[in-house]
Enzyme design. Sequence first.
Site, PDB file in Angstrom:
ATOM      1  N   ASP A 147       0.672  -1.296   0.171  1.00 37.21           N
ATOM      2  CA  ASP A 147       0.004   0.189   0.014  1.00 37.21           C
ATOM      3  C   ASP A 147       0.871   0.826   0.252  1.00 37.21           C
ATOM      4  O   ASP A 147       2.227   0.957   0.132  1.00 37.21           O
ATOM      5  CB  ASP A 147      -0.815  -0.103   1.374  1.00 37.21           C
ATOM      6  CG  ASP A 147      -1.894   1.072   1.574  1.00 37.21           C
ATOM      7  OD1 ASP A 147      -2.073   1.552   0.708  1.00 37.21           O
ATOM      8  OD2 ASP A 147      -1.429   2.183   2.399  1.00 37.21           O
ATOM      9  N   ASP A 157      -1.295  -1.278   5.668  1.00 33.55           N
ATOM     10  CA  ASP A 157      -1.847  -0.699   7.276  1.00 33.55           C
ATOM     11  C   ASP A 157      -3.249   0.045   7.766  1.00 33.55           C
ATOM     12  O   ASP A 157      -3.229   0.388   8.964  1.00 33.55           O
ATOM     13  CB  ASP A 157      -0.722   1.120   7.888  1.00 33.55           C
ATOM     14  CG  ASP A 157      -0.895   2.211   6.955  1.00 33.55           C
ATOM     15  OD1 ASP A 157      -1.846   1.994   5.618  1.00 33.55           O
ATOM     16  OD2 ASP A 157      -1.832   3.032   7.248  1.00 33.55           O
ATOM     17  N   ASP A 200      -7.126  -1.727   3.255  1.00 34.83           N
ATOM     18  CA  ASP A 200      -5.795  -2.703   3.136  1.00 34.83           C
ATOM     19  C   ASP A 200      -6.245  -3.974   3.210  1.00 34.83           C
ATOM     20  O   ASP A 200      -5.877  -5.027   2.915  1.00 34.83           O
ATOM     21  CB  ASP A 200      -5.053  -2.520   3.847  1.00 34.83           C
ATOM     22  CG  ASP A 200      -4.401  -1.304   3.190  1.00 34.83           C
ATOM     23  OD1 ASP A 200      -4.660  -1.144   2.094  1.00 34.83           O
ATOM     24  OD2 ASP A 200      -3.146  -0.215   3.684  1.00 34.83           O
TER      25      ASP A 200
END
Length: 656
Positions: free
Chosen positions: A349, A553, A557
């Site tokens: 990410d 995080d 996600d």
Amino acid sequence: MQAIHQPMQGKQQAKQHSAPTPGPNRRKRPNLRAMLQNKEMQAALGSGVMMLIAWGISPYFATLSVILYIAAYAIGGWTKAKEGVETLVKERDLDVNLLMIAASLGAATIGYWNEGAMLIFIFALSGALESYATERSHKDISSLLALKPETALRIEDGQMHIVAIEDLKPGDLLLVKPGELIPADGVVYRGSSFINQSSITGESMPVDKSAGDEVYAGTVNGEGALYVEVTKSAEGSLFGKIIKLVEEAQAEVPDSQRFMERFEGIYARIVVGVTLVVIVGTPILLGWTWNEAFYKAMVFLVVASPCALVSSIMPVMLSAMSSSARRGILFKGGAHMENIAQTKVVAFDKTGTLTMGTPQVTDILTVSTVTREQLLSAVASIENLSMHPLARAIVEQANKENLPIQEAEHVQSITGHGIEGIVNGEVWRIGRQNGMVGMQTREGERSVAEWEKICTQLEQEGKTISAVTINGEFAGLIAMRDLIRPQAAVAVQKLESMGVKVAMLTGDRARTASVIARETGVSLVYADLLPEDKVRQVQALREQYGHVLMVGDGVNDAPALAAATVGMGMGLSGSGTAIEVADAVLMNDNIEEIAWVIGQARRAQRTVKYNMGFAITVILALIAGNFLQDVALPLGVVGHEGSTILVILNGLRLLR
């Protein structure tokens, strides 16, 4: 809720305790003192001492030596015998513990007291080594919980009391001081501040909070004091989920170990069956004497037992998980350590993973009557006393350029417009560009439309824009962007050098994503992704390349973390949902360690293969020697149990 009277009585301060962040320089080797403190190790060594004394006095005091041998059997074999009997009674199955106890007692019945005691000693020693690996792994994993806050400042009857996080309950009122972690999920009762909550929402910039706004455990308070009413207990917060993760890590076993445990029961029954055939059948079919048949059966029972095979996997995985925990990578179980060794693609990410969520100044644009240095110096002078991340970014940039930071006068916050102050007799104001761009622009300057076009361009690049005025006239723009993690480029380079492809999955615009990708070296970029798009992209990467490790995080996600072969959450900045869904957690947020842990998992996988190959070779060689040649029971004991100790010690090497 009752009013809070000021000043409050008591001057206690809540302390947020944290342990040093695990890192690559904090390496530990197997500790001899800790190993000797293990109770199973003490029993094994006690059994060995009894065996040596009995062997030494046997020519002179036969009866006493037998008593000492019995003591050696009891001290070294009690734990394993108990485990074997429990398996037989509760699960109606045989295991390697019962086989070893039966073999040692069988040796004693035909007068081989020392050989039986040696078998008990070496078997107990190998079990103690495996127990040490387990204990060490659990201790290293659990020690990471020291990263969480331990206390909170609770307000009761107008007084402040320091209480443990676990004692908090919904309805409690807490005081959270500037710079402290929010200790529990709750709602702001009074006060205002900015909160860095990128770990929960994925927002890269701090969010202003005031009465009625929700705050989350594990997020960081800014420069204002907050009174927070608790809405969730500690178990439902971020660190409650980390505790749950640790419990899962200590209970979960790899798939290969599950297979070995099933295989052990089947194999043990086969060994017992062959042993009985040798005892009963060979005197009839081959004309062996009963003593000869029983002796060879006892040797076979010893050398054919799968001790080394059973010990080939778990000590290795526990050692690898333990060493990973010391470097800040926490696995939920050995199965994920196995899977991560097969990683072909690491998908990151962007916000909070490849970037820090910490802004830095990227652009300073001014009107012709104001120089860049003049604007930056004046704004930094006004922002110098603020702890807001955007303000600190401006001050840091001024310091980098060695610009003077003066003492500003009449500095005040203007609600909805930013902050203003007087520098060198002129009124400067900085705040959001909305409603400020184009204010009283002069002839020859950029038009309002041109400034708005510039703002649009900067926003498309993922930058946050602040507008500056001087004496009510527009003076320029300052743009800021998330700071890329210092380890990001090195982490990507290490992964690429290992033959692992690196991808970035982000909801940001393609232009912003391409800038981050170019600076970090990421080769595969997928932008403008919603959470469900990330899931589809992870699935596509798995189909195209194979095993995928997803690192993220935020809450958004979590679906992609679940869809990946292995999901890894960010421990310090990650949301509770991401940590709960993830298979592993990067507790210190150092993404450079990802390459190391993949390498460690690959080393563990190779070690397991070497151990199993060695164990199978030794077992087959000893079985063949027993029936084709005369293998003495002591040689069978040393050969088989020695191979068990060797594979365990080989696995313990990964503790380093």
